[in-house]
Design an enzyme around this catalytic site. Structure first.
Site, PDB file in Angstrom:
ATOM      1  N   SER A  32      -8.728  10.999   3.505  1.00 51.05           N
ATOM      2  CA  SER A  32     -10.078  11.201   4.022  1.00 51.05           C
ATOM      3  C   SER A  32     -10.202  10.625   5.423  1.00 51.05           C
ATOM      4  O   SER A  32      -9.551   9.626   5.758  1.00 51.05           O
ATOM      5  CB  SER A  32     -11.054  10.472   3.093  1.00 51.05           C
ATOM      6  OG  SER A  32     -12.341  10.421   3.661  1.00 51.05           O
ATOM      7  N   TYR A  72     -13.923   2.636  -1.305  1.00 56.28           N
ATOM      8  CA  TYR A  72     -13.357   3.970  -1.503  1.00 56.28           C
ATOM      9  C   TYR A  72     -12.311   4.260  -0.421  1.00 56.28           C
ATOM     10  O   TYR A  72     -11.194   4.703  -0.710  1.00 56.28           O
ATOM     11  CB  TYR A  72     -14.484   5.007  -1.465  1.00 56.28           C
ATOM     12  CG  TYR A  72     -14.005   6.426  -1.278  1.00 56.28           C
ATOM     13  CD1 TYR A  72     -13.397   7.117  -2.316  1.00 56.28           C
ATOM     14  CD2 TYR A  72     -14.148   7.068  -0.043  1.00 56.28           C
ATOM     15  CE1 TYR A  72     -12.940   8.419  -2.134  1.00 56.28           C
ATOM     16  CE2 TYR A  72     -13.701   8.366   0.144  1.00 56.28           C
ATOM     17  CZ  TYR A  72     -13.099   9.031  -0.907  1.00 56.28           C
ATOM     18  OH  TYR A  72     -12.643  10.311  -0.714  1.00 56.28           O
ATOM     19  N   LYS A 131      -8.003   4.896  -0.416  1.00 58.65           N
ATOM     20  CA  LYS A 131      -7.266   5.993   0.225  1.00 58.65           C
ATOM     21  C   LYS A 131      -6.143   5.434   1.103  1.00 58.65           C
ATOM     22  O   LYS A 131      -5.031   5.962   1.108  1.00 58.65           O
ATOM     23  CB  LYS A 131      -8.216   6.857   1.068  1.00 58.65           C
ATOM     24  CG  LYS A 131      -9.204   7.657   0.241  1.00 58.65           C
ATOM     25  CD  LYS A 131      -8.526   8.740  -0.582  1.00 58.65           C
ATOM     26  CE  LYS A 131      -9.478   9.527  -1.446  1.00 58.65           C
ATOM     27  NZ  LYS A 131      -8.834  10.382  -2.433  1.00 58.65           N
TER      28      LYS A 131
END
Ligand code: NAD
Ligand code: WQD
Length: 366
Positions: free
Chosen positions: A128, A156, A160
């Site tokens: 992302s 989050y 990643k």
């Protein structure tokens, strides 16, 4: 004879279902693994309605290594993996970080271990743009190139970055170990695809984003304002250093994103590069107010909004420099923001309850 067989984790989810469709449309066979935490099997029916093919499906949790082993054992023809399965709510990730690390990082480790056991050696991973964090902290990094220093601002995003590291370390170790043993080693490869802001739906109006909970992304929320389900859109801050004061994002149509996965998979198979990261974005930034305007245009009336405080953790500008993917993957976005808005509006109008209702009659009869 299929071009190849791909295991798609998270394949009933938003981006996973569109990538599954693109793979089937391009001659691949697909095996989907998903625990249906944030999706529905109806996505598979819609894929079949559109392309006439249905992927194999297993309801398996990505952290369940034995369950994954069974799927690989049952499908020895699988030659590559595209890994979407994850938890993805930024706000929630700060509230229950252990769950995010367990599913996202732990699940990726289970998957890599299972792949190794079954000699499946190509992985395309959903990363992302959030790994870059606030790219304006470094001079000359907008639009953002892949060499922009990593600096995620939420849990989050940190999952990643960790998964990117795990994949890189594992693929490099596999290559070194095989080489030391005098065996072919370049079959181990990984693509880290850093998506910018995915949006839009299938132009048929029967496939789109249908999260199980409350949406928090801009375009799905605008859809709810357009249908009257929400009174107005809350614009998070108009005091950013942008042309109209609202934050800038690079919105990419989900069909373009799906084709980017095929391009990356083909690149891994042809060039065997080891692990590489590519930005998947359009290179064009739009402000929140510009998005409201674009969506209002397809809806045919002004959508109400109110400017409120900035949202915690938001950054000024996430616009991709997609030059590397354009050149190496020979991929670039084909669809416009207007396409994404029109397709999303068609999806929202046709499916106010998402996948919890039948598709329009013309598709069932076809
Ligand atoms: P999504 O929630 O629609 O899809 C994720 C899928 O993974 C869902 O079908 C869900 O049921 C499944 N899943 C969740 N936990 C699982 C588990 N433990 N075991 C098996 N399956 C599980 O989300 P999406 O928008 O399609 O995102 C797909 C991937 O792309 C994710 O990895 C996400 O982090 C990444 N990504 C998304 C965006 C975005 O804005 N949508 C942007 C960048 C990256
Ligand atoms: C877009 C813009 C908001 C809602 C998130 C994740 C990112 C990636 C994509 C997974 C921002 C503004 C939004 C609203 C608003 N996901 N906005 N009112 O935050 O860019 O990215 O999804 O990897 O990791 O962080 O996307 O759609 O939430 O917001 O003004 O009600 O719209 O402030 O500028 P974001 P978004």
């Amino acid at each position: 004879m299929a071009v190849g067989t791909v295991l798609v984790t998270g394949g009933t989810g938003y981006i996973g279902s569109f990538t599954t469709l693109a793979l089937l449309e391009n001659g691949y066979d697909v095996v989907v693994v998903d625990n249906l935490y944030n999706s529905s099997k109806v996505a598979l029916d819609r894929i079949e309605l559109i392309c006439g093919k249905r992927p194999a499906f297993y309801q398996v949790d990505i952290t369940d290594e034995a369950g994954l082993d069974e799927v690989f054992a049952k499908h020895p023809e699988i030659d590559s993996v595209i890994h979407f399965a994850a938890l993805k709510a930024v706000g929630e990730s700060g509230e229950i970080p252990l769950e995010y690390y367990r599913v996202n990082v732990g699940g990726s480790i289970s998957l890599l271990r299972s792949m190794e056991k079954h000699n499946v050696t190509n992985i395309v991973f959903s990363s992302s743009a959030t790994v870059y964090g606030d790219a304006t902290r470094v001079p000359n990094m907008i639009p953002i190139p892949e060499h922009c220093p990593i600096g995620p601002t939420n849990t989050y995003g940190r999952t990643k970055v960790m998964i990117e590291t795990v994949i890189t370390d594992h693929v490099e170790a596999q290559r070194r170990n095989l080489q030391k043993a005098g065996k072919p080693h370049d079959q181990w490869n990984g693509a880290l695809l850093r998506y910018f802001n995915p949006c839009g739906a299938h132009p048929s109006g029967i496939m789109g984003e249908d999260p199980q909970g409350v949406p928090y992304n801009l375009l799905p929320l605008l859809g709810k304002v357009a249908t009257g389900e929400r009174e107005k859109l809350l614009v998070f801050g108009d005091d950013y250093a942008s042309r109209d004061g609202t934050a800038i994002r690079d919105y990419i149509h989900v069909l373009d994103l799906a084709s980017g996965h095929l391009a990356a998979l083909n690149y891994l198979r042809e060039h065997k590069p080891g692990v590489k990261a590519w930005n998947l974005g359009s290179g064009r930034g739009s402000t929140v107010l510009e998005m409201i305007k674009a969506f209002s245009k397809v809806v045919g009336r002004d959508l109400p909004y109110e400017v409120v405080e900035r949202r915690l953790g938001d950054v000024l500008d996430l616009t991709a420099n997609p030059a590397l993917a354009n050149k190496e993957l020979q991929w670039k976005t084909q669809l416009t923001l207007e396409d994404a808005c029109a397709d999303l509006w068609r999806w929202v109008q046709n499916n106010p309850k998402g996948y919890r209702q039948d598709p329009p009659a013309e598709f069932v009869e076809a």
